[in-house]
Write a protein that holds these residues in place. Structure first.
Motif, PDB file in Angstrom:
ATOM      1  N   GLN A   5      28.499  56.317  45.571  1.00 30.10           N
ATOM      2  CA  GLN A   5      29.186  55.470  46.542  1.00 30.10           C
ATOM      3  C   GLN A   5      29.269  54.032  46.047  1.00 30.10           C
ATOM      4  OE1 GLN A   5      30.784  56.413  49.538  1.00 30.10           O
ATOM      5  NE2 GLN A   5      31.576  54.366  49.087  1.00 30.10           N
ATOM      6  N   LEU A   6      28.216  53.591  45.363  1.00 32.27           N
ATOM      7  CA  LEU A   6      28.247  52.245  44.791  1.00 32.27           C
ATOM      8  C   LEU A   6      29.378  52.118  43.776  1.00 32.27           C
ATOM      9  CD1 LEU A   6      26.926  49.436  44.498  1.00 32.27           C
ATOM     10  CD2 LEU A   6      25.459  50.430  42.729  1.00 32.27           C
ATOM     11  N   ALA A   7      29.525  53.134  42.934  1.00 33.00           N
ATOM     12  CA  ALA A   7      30.623  53.118  41.961  1.00 33.00           C
ATOM     13  C   ALA A   7      31.971  53.084  42.668  1.00 33.00           C
ATOM     14  CB  ALA A   7      30.523  54.338  41.045  1.00 33.00           C
ATOM     15  N   GLU A   8      32.080  53.818  43.764  1.00 33.30           N
ATOM     16  CA  GLU A   8      33.333  53.810  44.524  1.00 33.30           C
ATOM     17  C   GLU A   8      33.597  52.427  45.117  1.00 33.30           C
ATOM     18  OE1 GLU A   8      36.869  54.967  46.340  1.00 33.30           O
ATOM     19  OE2 GLU A   8      35.714  55.807  44.672  1.00 33.30           O
ATOM     20  N   ASN A   9      32.544  51.758  45.583  1.00 31.39           N
ATOM     21  CA  ASN A   9      32.708  50.395  46.100  1.00 31.39           C
ATOM     22  C   ASN A   9      33.254  49.463  45.018  1.00 31.39           C
ATOM     23  OD1 ASN A   9      31.686  51.266  48.525  1.00 31.39           O
ATOM     24  ND2 ASN A   9      29.656  50.347  48.248  1.00 31.39           N
ATOM     25  N   PHE A  10      32.721  49.598  43.809  1.00 31.38           N
ATOM     26  CA  PHE A  10      33.226  48.775  42.710  1.00 31.38           C
ATOM     27  C   PHE A  10      34.684  49.099  42.407  1.00 31.38           C
ATOM     28  CE2 PHE A  10      28.809  47.680  41.612  1.00 31.38           C
ATOM     29  CZ  PHE A  10      28.971  46.349  41.276  1.00 31.38           C
ATOM     30  N   ARG A  11      35.045  50.372  42.480  1.00 34.71           N
ATOM     31  CA  ARG A  11      36.439  50.744  42.223  1.00 34.71           C
ATOM     32  C   ARG A  11      37.367  50.129  43.268  1.00 34.71           C
ATOM     33  NH1 ARG A  11      34.011  55.611  40.228  1.00 34.71           N
ATOM     34  NH2 ARG A  11      33.940  56.566  42.301  1.00 34.71           N
ATOM     35  N   LEU A  12      36.909  50.104  44.519  1.00 38.04           N
ATOM     36  CA  LEU A  12      37.717  49.500  45.582  1.00 38.04           C
ATOM     37  C   LEU A  12      37.871  47.995  45.368  1.00 38.04           C
ATOM     38  CD1 LEU A  12      36.259  51.427  48.655  1.00 38.04           C
ATOM     39  CD2 LEU A  12      38.546  51.688  47.666  1.00 38.04           C
ATOM     40  N   ILE A  13      36.786  47.344  44.963  1.00 31.00           N
ATOM     41  CA  ILE A  13      36.851  45.907  44.681  1.00 31.00           C
ATOM     42  C   ILE A  13      37.805  45.636  43.528  1.00 31.00           C
ATOM     43  CG2 ILE A  13      35.515  43.956  43.778  1.00 31.00           C
ATOM     44  CD1 ILE A  13      33.111  45.111  45.359  1.00 31.00           C
ATOM     45  N   ARG A  14      37.674  46.439  42.474  1.00 34.57           N
ATOM     46  CA  ARG A  14      38.525  46.260  41.300  1.00 34.57           C
ATOM     47  C   ARG A  14      39.999  46.468  41.655  1.00 34.57           C
ATOM     48  NH1 ARG A  14      37.469  43.446  37.230  1.00 34.57           N
ATOM     49  NH2 ARG A  14      39.311  42.535  38.106  1.00 34.57           N
ATOM     50  N   ALA A  15      40.256  47.461  42.513  1.00 33.14           N
ATOM     51  CA  ALA A  15      41.637  47.739  42.903  1.00 33.14           C
ATOM     52  C   ALA A  15      42.232  46.609  43.725  1.00 33.14           C
ATOM     53  CB  ALA A  15      41.698  49.050  43.687  1.00 33.14           C
ATOM     54  N   LEU A  44      28.317  47.679  35.339  1.00 30.14           N
ATOM     55  CA  LEU A  44      28.906  47.537  34.006  1.00 30.14           C
ATOM     56  C   LEU A  44      29.843  48.700  33.694  1.00 30.14           C
ATOM     57  CD1 LEU A  44      25.710  46.306  32.142  1.00 30.14           C
ATOM     58  CD2 LEU A  44      27.712  44.921  32.723  1.00 30.14           C
ATOM     59  N   GLY A  45      29.467  49.881  34.149  1.00 28.20           N
ATOM     60  CA  GLY A  45      30.326  51.041  33.938  1.00 28.20           C
ATOM     61  C   GLY A  45      31.645  50.942  34.677  1.00 28.20           C
ATOM     62  N   GLN A  46      31.660  50.141  35.746  1.00 28.89           N
ATOM     63  CA  GLN A  46      32.880  49.936  36.526  1.00 28.89           C
ATOM     64  C   GLN A  46      33.597  48.641  36.153  1.00 28.89           C
ATOM     65  OE1 GLN A  46      34.309  52.164  38.531  1.00 28.89           O
ATOM     66  NE2 GLN A  46      32.676  53.569  37.902  1.00 28.89           N
ATOM     67  N   GLY A  47      33.193  48.036  35.044  1.00 26.18           N
ATOM     68  CA  GLY A  47      33.955  46.911  34.521  1.00 26.18           C
ATOM     69  C   GLY A  47      33.398  45.534  34.781  1.00 26.18           C
ATOM     70  N   ALA A  48      32.208  45.417  35.367  1.00 22.77           N
ATOM     71  CA  ALA A  48      31.615  44.091  35.552  1.00 22.77           C
ATOM     72  C   ALA A  48      31.425  43.423  34.191  1.00 22.77           C
ATOM     73  CB  ALA A  48      30.279  44.186  36.275  1.00 22.77           C
ATOM     74  N   LYS A  49      31.731  42.130  34.120  1.00 20.93           N
ATOM     75  CA  LYS A  49      31.665  41.402  32.852  1.00 20.93           C
ATOM     76  C   LYS A  49      30.297  40.800  32.592  1.00 20.93           C
ATOM     77  CE  LYS A  49      35.953  42.171  31.859  1.00 20.93           C
ATOM     78  NZ  LYS A  49      36.276  43.168  30.804  1.00 20.93           N
ATOM     79  N   CYS A  50      29.526  40.556  33.658  1.00 18.53           N
ATOM     80  CA  CYS A  50      28.201  39.983  33.463  1.00 18.53           C
ATOM     81  C   CYS A  50      27.322  40.334  34.650  1.00 18.53           C
ATOM     82  CB  CYS A  50      28.263  38.469  33.256  1.00 18.53           C
ATOM     83  SG  CYS A  50      28.590  37.521  34.755  1.00 18.53           S
ATOM     84  N   LEU A  51      26.030  40.105  34.467  1.00 20.91           N
ATOM     85  CA  LEU A  51      25.031  40.307  35.506  1.00 20.91           C
ATOM     86  C   LEU A  51      24.401  38.962  35.820  1.00 20.91           C
ATOM     87  CD1 LEU A  51      23.403  43.429  33.838  1.00 20.91           C
ATOM     88  CD2 LEU A  51      25.070  43.459  35.714  1.00 20.91           C
ATOM     89  N   LEU A  52      23.977  38.781  37.063  1.00 17.32           N
ATOM     90  CA  LEU A  52      23.383  37.514  37.478  1.00 17.32           C
ATOM     91  C   LEU A  52      22.025  37.778  38.108  1.00 17.32           C
ATOM     92  CD1 LEU A  52      26.696  37.446  38.151  1.00 17.32           C
ATOM     93  CD2 LEU A  52      26.138  35.068  38.622  1.00 17.32           C
ATOM     94  N   VAL A  53      21.021  37.004  37.673  1.00 16.05           N
ATOM     95  CA  VAL A  53      19.657  37.145  38.181  1.00 16.05           C
ATOM     96  C   VAL A  53      19.113  35.761  38.504  1.00 16.05           C
ATOM     97  CG1 VAL A  53      19.243  39.275  36.880  1.00 16.05           C
ATOM     98  CG2 VAL A  53      18.649  37.063  35.859  1.00 16.05           C
ATOM     99  N   SER A  54      17.919  35.734  39.112  1.00 11.19           N
ATOM    100  CA  SER A  54      17.380  34.444  39.540  1.00 11.19           C
ATOM    101  C   SER A  54      16.098  34.044  38.831  1.00 11.19           C
ATOM    102  CB  SER A  54      17.145  34.445  41.057  1.00 11.19           C
ATOM    103  OG  SER A  54      16.210  35.443  41.414  1.00 11.19           O
ATOM    104  N   ASN A  55      15.485  34.950  38.044  1.00  6.99           N
ATOM    105  CA  ASN A  55      14.278  34.550  37.321  1.00  6.99           C
ATOM    106  C   ASN A  55      14.137  35.349  36.029  1.00  6.99           C
ATOM    107  OD1 ASN A  55      12.641  37.016  37.864  1.00  6.99           O
ATOM    108  ND2 ASN A  55      12.699  36.283  39.989  1.00  6.99           N
ATOM    109  N   LEU A  56      13.205  34.919  35.203  1.00 10.88           N
ATOM    110  CA  LEU A  56      13.038  35.522  33.883  1.00 10.88           C
ATOM    111  C   LEU A  56      12.555  36.962  33.946  1.00 10.88           C
ATOM    112  CD1 LEU A  56      11.508  32.605  31.790  1.00 10.88           C
ATOM    113  CD2 LEU A  56      13.666  33.787  31.349  1.00 10.88           C
ATOM    114  N   ASP A  57      11.699  37.284  34.903  1.00  5.35           N
ATOM    115  CA  ASP A  57      11.222  38.664  35.011  1.00  5.35           C
ATOM    116  C   ASP A  57      12.385  39.618  35.257  1.00  5.35           C
ATOM    117  OD1 ASP A  57       8.606  37.937  34.580  1.00  5.35           O
ATOM    118  OD2 ASP A  57       8.066  37.892  36.700  1.00  5.35           O
TER     119      ASP A  57
END
Length: 210
Positions: A5-15, A44-57
């Motif tokens: 379902q998460l992958a489907e959400n990304f597909r909807l956003i991309r569309a 990433l599999g659905q085409g995200a170009k980068c990931l964003l995080v808030s700390n080094l861990d």
């Protein structure tokens, strides 16, 4: 979480996104409890170009899982964290000159470079350079050895509210800061501001990445 379902959400956003708009996936706080590595791989599999995080861990967890995609480390950094940022190959959010200078000194002394997104404070007031006084910081980062100016960004503070007036004010402030940089002859290829609420309700704020 249902990864299908998460992958489907990304597909909807991309569309629904215009051509050329990059997608960045925020996976801080274990992707809000869903599992950072699992969500990152789907994104990433659905085409995200980068990931964003808030700390080094959080960044280290992704790298240790074999994820090599660009990772933007948001938030203010301490100088003591910079060696790990370089070792992990992170893109650094910088909002003040002192950290910019320290990052430049470290990277250039090792013959390496750090990609930088300059954090612009447009009204959320957590950290970053004020929109109307940010040009000097951007110019400094562009000139410092060992740093690669890549982006400028800010955060919406109220994009989910029905009243979008302050969100639109934040957008105008970021646009003004970016325009000043462009007029100074500097190129910034990735401007971003939108969270989910901004993506859905404020298409004029999509800029280069959401």
């Amino acid at each position: 979480v249902d990864l299908g379902q998460l992958a489907e959400n990304f597909r909807l956003i991309r569309a629904d996104a215009p051509d050329g708009l990059a997608i960045g996936s925020v996976v801080k706080d274990a992707a809000y409890g869903h599992g950072a590595v699992e969500v990152a791989r789907v994104a990433l599999g659905q085409g995200a170009k980068c990931l964003l995080v808030s700390n080094l861990d959080e960044a280290a967890e992704l790298r240790n899982a074999g994820i090599t995609a660009p990772v933007l480390l948001m938030g203010e950094r301490m100088e003591s964290e910079l060696p790990a940022c370089l070792e992990l190959g992170l893109t650094l959010a910088i909002g003040n000159a002192a950290i910019a200078e320290a990052a430049s000194h470290l990277a250039s002394s090792l013959g390496q470079s750090l990609s930088v997104h300059v954090k612009i404070d447009t009204g959320m007031s957590r950290y970053g350079a004020r929109w109307d006084a940010s040009l000097g910081l951007v110019e400094k980062i562009a000139a410092l050895p060992g740093l690669q100016l890549e982006g400028m960004f800010s955060h919406f503070s109220m994009s989910d509210e029905l009243d979008k007036s302050f969100a639109r004010e934040q957008l105008a402030r970021l646009r003004a800061a970016c325009a000043a940089v462009e007029q100074a002859g500097l190129a910034v290829r990735c401007r971003h501001l939108c969270n989910s609420g901004g993506f859905l309700d404020l298409p004029e704020a999509h800029l280069d990445m959401v």
